[in-house]
Design a protein around this motif. Structure first.
Motif, mmCIF file in Angstrom:
data_model
loop_
_atom_site.group_PDB
_atom_site.id
_atom_site.type_symbol
_atom_site.label_atom_id
_atom_site.label_comp_id
_atom_site.label_asym_id
_atom_site.label_seq_id
_atom_site.Cartn_x
_atom_site.Cartn_y
_atom_site.Cartn_z
ATOM 1 N N MET A 13 0.822 -1.260 0.065
ATOM 2 C CA MET A 13 -0.079 0.212 -0.089
ATOM 3 C C MET A 13 0.806 1.298 -0.057
ATOM 4 O O MET A 13 0.538 2.207 -0.711
ATOM 5 N N ASP A 14 2.039 1.119 0.785
ATOM 6 C CA ASP A 14 2.827 2.374 0.791
ATOM 7 C C ASP A 14 3.533 2.748 -0.626
ATOM 8 O O ASP A 14 3.694 3.608 -0.903
ATOM 9 N N ASP A 15 3.744 1.358 -1.199
ATOM 10 C CA ASP A 15 4.268 1.794 -2.914
ATOM 11 C C ASP A 15 3.319 2.522 -3.466
ATOM 12 O O ASP A 15 3.697 3.156 -4.253
ATOM 13 N N PHE A 16 2.165 1.736 -3.381
ATOM 14 C CA PHE A 16 0.927 2.476 -4.290
ATOM 15 C C PHE A 16 0.906 4.114 -4.067
ATOM 16 O O PHE A 16 0.791 4.850 -4.746
ATOM 17 N N GLU A 17 0.833 4.425 -2.709
ATOM 18 C CA GLU A 17 0.782 5.735 -2.436
ATOM 19 C C GLU A 17 1.923 6.461 -2.803
ATOM 20 O O GLU A 17 1.608 7.673 -3.107
ATOM 21 N N ALA A 18 2.871 5.966 -2.653
ATOM 22 C CA ALA A 18 4.225 6.749 -3.176
ATOM 23 C C ALA A 18 4.023 7.136 -4.690
ATOM 24 O O ALA A 18 4.391 8.245 -4.918
ATOM 25 N N VAL A 19 3.603 6.369 -5.434
ATOM 26 C CA VAL A 19 3.636 6.667 -6.930
ATOM 27 C C VAL A 19 2.329 7.652 -7.162
ATOM 28 O O VAL A 19 2.436 8.512 -7.837
ATOM 29 N N TYR A 20 1.359 7.092 -6.340
ATOM 30 C CA TYR A 20 0.027 7.922 -6.574
ATOM 31 C C TYR A 20 0.215 9.478 -6.122
ATOM 32 O O TYR A 20 -0.241 10.388 -6.708
ATOM 33 N N TYR A 45 2.207 2.167 -11.669
ATOM 34 C CA TYR A 45 2.539 3.405 -12.454
ATOM 35 C C TYR A 45 1.459 3.586 -13.501
ATOM 36 O O TYR A 45 1.021 4.460 -13.535
ATOM 37 N N SER A 46 1.061 2.663 -14.121
ATOM 38 C CA SER A 46 0.074 2.434 -15.066
ATOM 39 C C SER A 46 -1.080 2.864 -14.784
ATOM 40 O O SER A 46 -1.884 3.756 -15.581
#
Length: 226
Positions: free
Chosen positions: A93-100, A145-146
């Motif tokens: 979830m942290d990975d997704f949040e960082a990208v978003y 990313y996508s």
């Protein structure tokens, strides 16, 4: 001459964009966490300061600059982007949040901050990716990313409708493969058919003239896959 804000200007397409627009005589505000490359260009019509699109306190810098030096903004080019290439099963979830935070939330907030200084004829251009286009070829490892790049496509369509009476245009360019550091990170060893400078030349022209022909549109600027 236009007053133009460009994000993600320390390297790649953004760095080339700043030079092209400044050499045409436009006033350019170059925003990136690393302002050094644009400062070293030593051009009077380029302003560069450190700006982190994920830091809520940094947006006041932009407001202060516009009010003290420009008063208005003609073009905003949302070029900054973050890429994560990681199997979905390992993407937290942290990975997704960082990208978003970079690709969606920061883009939305900067646009919200700049819009009060834009008037009829202004243009907001957001750089997306072919990976964010529904029905396009997808690649494993790029879920965060996508999907974030898909989000800003719909967001731009919505704002085009919301601001049509003010005659402020919103368009998205979904880029295919361009030889940049980001492409090398996603597809090591892949040789793209376009250089960062070639794509920046296209984007500069589109940012200045595209709103005469398009609003709320997604342009797929891709000569290859990826």
């Amino acid at each position: 001459m236009k007053k133009i804000i460009v994000t993600g200007t320390s390297r790649g397409i953004g760095y080339e964009l700043v030079q092209i627009l400044a050499n045409q005589g436009h006033q350019v505000l170059a925003l990136s966490r690393n302002e050094t490359p644009c400062k070293l260009l030593n051009m009077q019509n380029i302003t560069a300061f450190s700006f982190d699109i994920t830091d809520a306190t940094h947006f006041q810098k932009v407001t202060d600059f516009i009010e003290s030096d420009w008063e208005g903004v003609d073009v905003l080019i949302n070029n900054a982007g973050a890429l994560l290439n990681k199997p979905f099963a390992e993407t937290t979830m942290d990975d997704f949040e960082a990208v978003y935070k970079v690709n969606v939330f920061g883009v939305a907030e900067l646009t919200r901050v700049v819009l009060p200084y834009m008037t009829s004829g202004a243009h907001v251009v957001t750089v997306s990716s072919m990976g964010g286009v529904q029905g396009s070829m997808k690649f494993p490892g790029l879920a965060a990313y996508s999907s974030s790049k898909g989000a800003v496509i719909t967001w731009s369509e919505l704002l085009a409708e919301e601001y049509k009476e003010q005659q402020i245009a919103f368009n998205v360019v979904a880029l295919g493969a361009v030889q940049t550091e980001m492409l090398e990170e996603a597809f090591p060893g892949y040789q793209a058919p376009l250089t960062a400078k070639e794509m920046a030349t296209y984007l500069a022209d589109f940012a200045l003239t595209g709103n005469k022909f398009y609003n709320g549109k997604l342009l797929q600027v891709s000569a290859s896959t990826p």
